[in-house]
Design a protein around this motif. Structure first.
Motif, short mmCIF file in Angstrom:
data_model
loop_
_atom_site.label_atom_id
_atom_site.label_comp_id
_atom_site.label_asym_id
_atom_site.label_seq_id
_atom_site.Cartn_x
_atom_site.Cartn_y
_atom_site.Cartn_z
N ALA A 1 0.81 -1.03 0.03
CA ALA A 1 -0.01 0.06 0.06
C ALA A 1 0.70 1.08 0.06
O ALA A 1 0.47 2.25 -0.56
N ALA A 2 1.95 1.30 0.68
CA ALA A 2 2.79 2.35 0.83
C ALA A 2 3.43 2.64 -0.46
O ALA A 2 3.78 3.78 -0.97
N LEU A 3 3.97 1.64 -1.14
CA LEU A 3 4.77 1.50 -2.33
C LEU A 3 3.79 1.94 -3.39
O LEU A 3 4.02 3.12 -4.37
N VAL A 4 2.53 1.41 -3.45
CA VAL A 4 1.66 1.80 -4.60
C VAL A 4 1.26 3.35 -4.51
O VAL A 4 1.18 4.16 -5.27
N GLY A 5 0.97 3.80 -2.96
CA GLY A 5 0.48 5.12 -2.95
C GLY A 5 1.75 6.12 -3.17
O GLY A 5 1.59 7.23 -3.81
N ALA A 6 2.91 5.74 -2.89
CA ALA A 6 4.13 6.77 -3.16
C ALA A 6 4.23 6.85 -4.76
O ALA A 6 4.56 7.71 -5.25
N VAL A 7 4.05 5.65 -5.53
CA VAL A 7 4.21 5.86 -6.98
C VAL A 7 3.09 6.51 -7.63
O VAL A 7 3.41 7.35 -8.50
N LEU A 8 1.84 6.47 -7.13
CA LEU A 8 0.77 7.00 -7.46
C LEU A 8 0.89 8.63 -7.22
O LEU A 8 0.62 9.48 -8.20
N ILE A 9 1.27 9.10 -6.16
CA ILE A 9 1.26 10.53 -5.63
C ILE A 9 2.40 11.09 -6.56
O ILE A 9 2.38 12.21 -7.07
N VAL A 10 3.73 10.64 -6.76
CA VAL A 10 4.79 11.16 -7.17
C VAL A 10 4.54 11.19 -8.86
O VAL A 10 4.94 11.91 -9.40
N GLY A 11 4.04 10.11 -9.16
CA GLY A 11 3.72 9.80 -10.68
C GLY A 11 2.74 10.72 -11.07
O GLY A 11 2.85 11.64 -12.27
N PHE A 12 1.71 11.07 -10.71
CA PHE A 12 0.57 11.98 -10.94
C PHE A 12 1.39 13.50 -10.69
O PHE A 12 0.79 14.36 -11.72
N TYR A 13 1.90 13.78 -9.70
CA TYR A 13 2.55 14.99 -9.72
C TYR A 13 3.55 15.31 -10.83
O TYR A 13 3.52 16.43 -11.32
N ALA A 14 4.47 14.49 -10.90
CA ALA A 14 5.40 14.66 -12.36
C ALA A 14 4.71 14.68 -13.58
O ALA A 14 5.07 15.44 -14.29
N LEU A 15 3.51 13.97 -13.69
CA LEU A 15 2.91 13.98 -14.93
C LEU A 15 2.24 15.33 -15.15
O LEU A 15 2.27 16.11 -16.32
N GLY A 16 1.50 15.99 -13.83
CA GLY A 16 1.00 17.27 -13.92
C GLY A 16 2.05 18.40 -14.31
O GLY A 16 1.90 19.24 -15.02
N LEU A 17 3.21 18.13 -13.78
CA LEU A 17 4.29 19.33 -13.94
C LEU A 17 4.77 19.19 -15.51
O LEU A 17 4.91 20.24 -16.06
N ARG A 18 4.93 18.05 -15.77
CA ARG A 18 5.21 17.88 -17.47
C ARG A 18 4.22 18.37 -18.33
O ARG A 18 4.39 19.03 -19.28
#
Length: 109
Positions: A15-32
């Motif tokens: 759960a922690a790994l998936v949550g971290a990947v989702l949060i960082v992934g969506f934020y990075a995609l948003g910045l891009r």
């Protein structure tokens, strides 16, 4: 004797790994997508201790000018820029929702 519930440990880890990947992934995609739309975020310099190098006001203005120039050169149409901006906002919202879902998991369990 202490017993460890390894299944519960594995569930928390995943759960922690998936949550971290989702949060960082969506934020990075948003910045891009934000940069693709021509809205590169430029952060004003701040005063820190000597351990951190701070850019000068002149360097900040130069970076802002370069970002504006790059936005003018964008080969994207206005519709593509608008779509990228909407995608950026959606990605930031999804990142925030992932954080809220994690908090709800903590509070409700």
């Amino acid at each position: 004797m202490i017993e460890i519930d390894w299944i519960a440990f594995l569930q928390v880890f995943v759960a922690a790994l998936v949550g971290a990947v989702l949060i960082v992934g969506f934020y990075a995609l948003g910045l891009r997508l934000l940069v693709r739309a021509g809205r590169a975020p430029v952060v004003a310099p701040a005063e820190f201790t000597d351990a951190i190098t701070v850019i000068t006001e002149k360097e900040a203005q130069k970076a802002a000018k370069a970002a504006a120039k790059a936005a003018k050169k964008s080969p994207l149409t206005d519709a593509q820029k608008s779509l990228s901006m909407a995608g950026a906002y959606a990605s930031f919202v999804l990142s925030g929702l992932a954080v809220l879902a994690g908090l709800l998991l903590i509070v409700l369990k």
